[in-house]
Design a protein around this motif. Structure first.
Motif, PDB file in Angstrom:
ATOM      1  N   LYS A  73     -54.486  80.871  50.042  1.00 49.44           N
ATOM      2  CA  LYS A  73     -53.248  81.041  50.800  1.00 49.44           C
ATOM      3  C   LYS A  73     -53.445  82.067  51.913  1.00 49.44           C
ATOM      4  CE  LYS A  73     -48.382  82.090  50.062  1.00 49.44           C
ATOM      5  NZ  LYS A  73     -47.380  82.497  49.071  1.00 49.44           N
ATOM      6  N   GLN A 121     -54.376  89.205  44.319  1.00 49.43           N
ATOM      7  CA  GLN A 121     -55.544  88.538  43.740  1.00 49.43           C
ATOM      8  C   GLN A 121     -56.535  89.542  43.166  1.00 49.43           C
ATOM      9  OE1 GLN A 121     -54.306  87.864  46.775  1.00 49.43           O
ATOM     10  NE2 GLN A 121     -55.884  87.557  48.287  1.00 49.43           N
ATOM     11  N   LYS A 136     -57.846  82.392  43.013  1.00 49.07           N
ATOM     12  CA  LYS A 136     -58.357  81.426  43.991  1.00 49.07           C
ATOM     13  C   LYS A 136     -57.228  80.861  44.840  1.00 49.07           C
ATOM     14  CE  LYS A 136     -61.290  77.429  44.419  1.00 49.07           C
ATOM     15  NZ  LYS A 136     -62.198  76.513  43.765  1.00 49.07           N
ATOM     16  N   LYS A 137     -56.114  80.581  44.197  1.00 51.12           N
ATOM     17  CA  LYS A 137     -54.958  80.059  44.918  1.00 51.12           C
ATOM     18  C   LYS A 137     -54.427  81.082  45.926  1.00 51.12           C
ATOM     19  CE  LYS A 137     -50.560  77.895  43.822  1.00 51.12           C
ATOM     20  NZ  LYS A 137     -49.634  77.544  42.741  1.00 51.12           N
ATOM     21  N   TYR A 164     -57.901  81.075  38.389  1.00 51.44           N
ATOM     22  CA  TYR A 164     -57.198  80.031  39.137  1.00 51.44           C
ATOM     23  C   TYR A 164     -56.162  80.643  40.082  1.00 51.44           C
ATOM     24  CZ  TYR A 164     -53.966  76.281  40.177  1.00 51.44           C
ATOM     25  OH  TYR A 164     -53.142  75.406  40.836  1.00 51.44           O
TER      26      TYR A 164
END
Length: 157
Positions: free
Chosen positions: A145, A6, A140-141, A137
């Motif tokens: 997780k 990320q 953030k996902k 996006y």
């Protein structure tokens, strides 16, 4: 941890708006003149680059989303704060897309420059701003997780 995937998503999603600050977003053309539309200003496409209209609002939105993205990278110990900042960043990037594509051409250009019958032609490079939104996006996902994985590990203890 800085070496998470990320972090790469956030880095490239923050780098793209900085690139958009330095390229032409499009052209505004009338029957008699031709204007370049960038993040900071609309200038007449002549050798002297006559200043026509300030579009600093676009630039501020792009700078804000970029700075917020780089700040978010270093908040890796506080994942909930990262999720909130990414949500805010997604809102800002969508507002930037909306202002570049709709607000400035429809309202501000026609009122301030008085370009009757003007057409706005966007460069295809403006589409890379959507890559930034996708990067937010995905970041953030991935953070959500990680948060779910840590919560499940806490339940097992």
């Amino acid at each position: 941890m800085i070496q998470r995937k990320q972090t790469l998503y956030l880095f490239f999603a923050g780098l793209i708006p900085l690139v958009l600050l330095f390229i032409s977003l499009g052209h505004v053309s009338t029957e008699v003149s031709y204007y370049e539309y960038s993040a900071f200003a609309v200038r007449e496409a002549t050798p002297d680059q006559t200043f026509i209209l300030s579009t600093v609002g676009n630039a501020l939105l792009l700078i804000t989303t970029s700075v917020l993205s780089f700040i978010t990278i270093f908040l890796y110990k506080n994942r909930k704060m990262q999720l909130n900042l990414i949500s805010l960043n997604m809102l800002i990037i969508l507002l930037a897309i909306f202002s570049v594509m709709y607000i400035y051409p429809k309202f501000i250009f026609e009122r301030n420059i008085n370009l009757n019958g003007a057409t706005v032609e966007y460069n295809y490079t403006i589409l890379i701003i959507f890559i930034s939104a996708i990067g937010y996006y995905l970041a953030k996902k991935a953070i959500a997780k990680d948060e779910a994985l840590i919560r499940s590990a806490d339940r097992l203890r």
